[in-house]
Design a protein around this motif. Structure first.
Motif, short mmCIF file in Angstrom:
data_model
loop_
_atom_site.label_atom_id
_atom_site.label_comp_id
_atom_site.label_asym_id
_atom_site.label_seq_id
_atom_site.Cartn_x
_atom_site.Cartn_y
_atom_site.Cartn_z
N GLY A 21 0.78 -1.23 0.00
CA GLY A 21 0.00 0.00 0.00
C GLY A 21 0.81 1.28 0.00
N SER A 22 2.14 1.16 -0.13
CA SER A 22 2.97 2.36 0.03
C SER A 22 2.71 3.41 -1.06
N GLN A 23 2.15 2.98 -2.21
CA GLN A 23 1.88 3.97 -3.27
C GLN A 23 0.89 5.03 -2.82
N GLU A 24 0.12 4.72 -1.78
CA GLU A 24 -0.84 5.72 -1.30
C GLU A 24 -0.15 6.91 -0.64
N GLN A 25 1.14 6.76 -0.35
CA GLN A 25 1.87 7.87 0.29
C GLN A 25 2.51 8.82 -0.73
N VAL A 26 2.28 8.59 -2.02
CA VAL A 26 3.03 9.37 -3.01
C VAL A 26 2.67 10.86 -2.97
N GLY A 27 1.39 11.17 -2.76
CA GLY A 27 0.99 12.57 -2.70
C GLY A 27 1.69 13.29 -1.56
N LEU A 28 1.69 12.67 -0.40
CA LEU A 28 2.35 13.25 0.76
C LEU A 28 3.86 13.39 0.54
N ALA A 29 4.45 12.34 -0.07
CA ALA A 29 5.90 12.39 -0.32
C ALA A 29 6.24 13.58 -1.21
N LEU A 30 5.37 13.89 -2.18
CA LEU A 30 5.63 15.02 -3.08
C LEU A 30 5.33 16.35 -2.40
N ALA A 31 4.18 16.42 -1.73
CA ALA A 31 3.79 17.69 -1.10
C ALA A 31 4.78 18.09 -0.03
N SER A 32 5.27 17.11 0.74
CA SER A 32 6.21 17.44 1.80
C SER A 32 7.54 17.91 1.23
N ARG A 33 7.78 17.62 -0.03
CA ARG A 33 8.99 18.12 -0.69
C ARG A 33 8.68 19.34 -1.57
N ARG A 34 7.52 19.91 -1.32
CA ARG A 34 7.11 21.18 -1.95
C ARG A 34 6.94 21.09 -3.46
N ALA A 35 6.60 19.92 -3.97
CA ALA A 35 6.26 19.81 -5.39
C ALA A 35 4.93 20.52 -5.62
N THR A 36 4.84 21.30 -6.70
CA THR A 36 3.55 21.92 -7.00
C THR A 36 3.01 21.44 -8.35
N MET A 37 3.93 21.15 -9.28
CA MET A 37 3.49 20.69 -10.60
C MET A 37 4.39 19.54 -11.03
N VAL A 38 3.80 18.37 -11.11
CA VAL A 38 4.57 17.15 -11.30
C VAL A 38 4.35 16.60 -12.71
N MET A 39 5.43 16.16 -13.36
CA MET A 39 5.28 15.41 -14.60
C MET A 39 5.39 13.91 -14.26
N ILE A 40 4.32 13.17 -14.51
CA ILE A 40 4.33 11.72 -14.25
C ILE A 40 4.84 11.03 -15.51
N VAL A 41 6.00 10.43 -15.42
CA VAL A 41 6.64 9.79 -16.57
C VAL A 41 6.47 8.28 -16.44
N TYR A 42 5.89 7.67 -17.46
CA TYR A 42 5.66 6.22 -17.37
C TYR A 42 5.81 5.58 -18.74
N GLY A 43 5.69 4.25 -18.77
CA GLY A 43 5.90 3.51 -20.00
C GLY A 43 4.60 3.16 -20.69
#
Lengths: 423, 423
Positions: B44-66
């Motif tokens: 379930g750790s993927q549920e922490q991704v928003g928090l991991a980004l917000a706590s690092r002050r991300a405001t606009m993220v590019m999600i890069v995938y295959g």
């Protein structure tokens, strides 16, 4: 008759279902691991300390150290020259004793505040590093720094800490831990605040450890092995990978110890032991596991009351703890005997293998020149009741996880720790 | 006569002196190691991704995938919900191919700039992560991002990168490395910029890897083992500790592979493999050692020309590389055979032990369902001259350290990689 049989089948199915669900979720624990410390390792690395501080914008550094040994060896001069060359100002705060006291922290705080210290540099082993961390916590906190050790408060921030390591043992150079002894209350408290207390950098020159007296080398080796034991002995299933590299590190440290016993100037053995001390306690050997710190807690009472070195106390406690646990939870002790102490299990009873493993560990401690008998260590008959009472006050009714220990169990372990051992 | 004898004695003394000095300094290398990535590991750790980004002050993220697989499994939805809940905006950039191309990076850069992206989140395995790192380098650079791959420029900064890992293999989630293929020039270039490219966090849920097809699981296992081999096979003396935990990780990965071959849903085996993939490449298995990346470089030509999976190419190259090196520098190969492949050396010639170790590794690759013959992998007769010419252009006259390889040696290794193997 048929309905009775169906009921039994139903119950069996239900029990299997519940056991199955428990089994499915009985796996490695979730974890978060982050070791942001920069390890600057090798010959001459202390010359980089000024740059390491300046690049982290330190302007006024408190150099925290223990005895004057680092002055006599010239290390302090080297460090201060490096700081001066990098334009970093500093004040000295020496005299930190083994098992650093709350008093030494209280005395440092007004000095740090008055001088507007913005970085703490520990020089030495676990004691100055742990004191440096406590000073880093206390300087920015308007209350009593002991609040963070008594459990009254959780820290949100601390001054940054850097390290020049001269005694590999405590692993404090890469950990978020700090152990402080409050002499007034006879409490030796260990805290773990990785988010605020992990050092920003640790300068590790194995050459600086070559002049260590043998007993300190030996205590360090016992201590770092104990840091792995406290993580290795766990009931968490499915952690084979961590266990196998933990076993590899343990075996290697013992090999290096024998090399150093005969040649204390062997650079590579010093280097391997130094790096092992870091890996033993930066958390990488505990990921995904429920840890058990009983041996450390049991030992803290010994060193708090009798002022012996932590590593010396651990050599007494650990075999007694293992002997006690062998009867209650033998499996991991068997694995330890075979994979770490390299006992050949062929044709032997489970218990025989474990006993042999513990004996081999005791022999190893004796080969290091250490006693494994409590009264011999402290030079008097131990006051076990006093230690158990203090343990109860500090830790509550039970201790640890691998085998949860009642206070009666702890009393028994102290008793086992005072039995004469045969080789 | 006496003076002649003294001269000889003098020469002998001098030679001993020089050899002694060399020996004293022939030890573990100095190193600096810092792995600041936060590994957020478990169910379930993927549920922490928003928090991991917000706590690092991300405001606009590019999600890069295959591929769209992460959309079909619902993972992309989960991630985007987590970001939205944390107040982090995002854009998607999908379609990154295995062996990610410079073109996919060039196409992403104007999008990242136009949208004022301040954090790159890679979702997937090595390919999206390596592409994300290249985009992170390129977005803030006014010139051609390829400058950092061609060696023309050294980066001073990059956008921060985070990872949600779904394929354990490349180890890119914890490394400062990125490999990009330039299809125009037929170059597959690997760079290592740990100070700017190590991801800030890596979310690692072993459950996400359970749906991986077997071949990708197998390629991942081959790749992570290769990352350890490239560090293990080194002439640096005195690195026993690192070697012993590297050996432990290698043995464990092979054990887990056999478990997964029969039970791909075994959570702990997935978890152990996932963590092994990180340790294999975050640098901890290479500290203090001169590394050797010949096998990777030899493989890069194969996957660049024939578009095969990197892990599949490594299974072909590594046994051939070992066979070639066995004649020139056998000692570490003997250690590998005994300590990793668990060959019993009793009563066997040195060469016999090594040959048996290589055979066991080949058997292991075959057990994973992989071929170890080049023409069988690529489905045609390999154009060895074309690969050697490209290797020469990319790497110069020699390759590697354990055995420094001339281009003739590389030609011979490609030839060995195409021999039929016997079990």
């Amino acid at each position: 008759m048929i309905s009775w049989a169906w009921n039994v089948a139903g119950i069996v199915f239900f029990v299997n279902f519940v056991v199955g669900i428990l089994f499915i979720f009985s796996t490695m624990e979730n974890f978060s691991f982050c070791s942001p410390t920069e390890f600057i390792f090798g010959r001459g690395s202390q010359e980089q300390v000024g740059l390491a501080l300046a690049s982290r914008r330190a302007t006024m550094v408190m150099i925290v150290y223990g005895s004057d040994r680092i002055r006599h060896t010239g290390l302090l001069d080297q460090i201060e020259s490096s700081l001066t060359a990098a334009g970093v100002r500093f004040i000295e705060y020496g005299g930190i004793q083994p098992n650093p006291t709350a008093e030494s922290v209280y005395n440092a705080l007004p000095i740090a505040r008055d001088n507007k210290v913005d970085f703490i540099l520990a020089v030495g082993g676990g004691s100055p590093i742990d004191a440096a961390k406590a000073i880093a916590l206390g300087t920015l906190y308007p209350g009593d720094f002991w609040d963070f050790y008594s459990g009254k408060e959780q820290p949100q921030f601390a001054l940054p800490v850097g390290v020049v390591l001269t005694i590999p043992a405590a692993g404090s150079e890469g950990s978020g831990n700090s152990v402080i002894t409050n002499e007034e209350t006879h409490q030796k408290i260990s805290v773990r605040y990785p988010n605020v207390l992990r050092p920003r950098f640790a300068i590790m020159n194995p050459e600086l450890t070559m002049t260590l007296p043998w007993d300190q080398t030996a205590y360090g080796i016992v201590d770092m092995m104990a840091h792995i034991f406290e993580r290795y002995f766990s009931n968490t299933p499915g952690t084979d990978l961590v266990d196998s590299y933990a076993e590899a590190i343990l075996r290697n440290v013992m090999d290096q110890a024998y090399t150093l016993r005969h040649d204390p100037d062997d650079y590579d053995a010093r280097a391997n032991v130094m790096w092992a001390g870091t890996l033993a306690h930066n958390g990488i050997c505990g990921v995904g596991k429920v840890e058990d710190w009983s041996s450390h807690r049991l030992e803290h009472e010994i060193s708090a009351f009798y002022h012996v070195a932590h590593g010396a106390g651990l050599a007494v406690v650990i075999p007694a703890w293992m002997t006690f646990c062998a009867a209650k939870n033998p499996d991991k002790l068997w694995k330890f005997a075979v994979n770490v102490m390299e006992v050949d299990p062929t044709g032997k009873e489970h218990k025989e293998v474990i006993d042999e493993g513990i004996s081999e560990l005791i022999n190893f401690y004796h080969d290091l020149g250490l006693t494994t008998r409590l009264s011999e260590l402290i030079g008097e008959t131990p006051d076990i009741e006093k230690m158990v009472a203090s343990l109860h006050r500090n830790m509550g009714d039970t201790l640890g996880n691998y085998v949860p220990l009642s206070m009666d169990d702890c009393r028994e372990i102290y008793r086992l720790a005072d039995l004469p051992t045969e080789e």
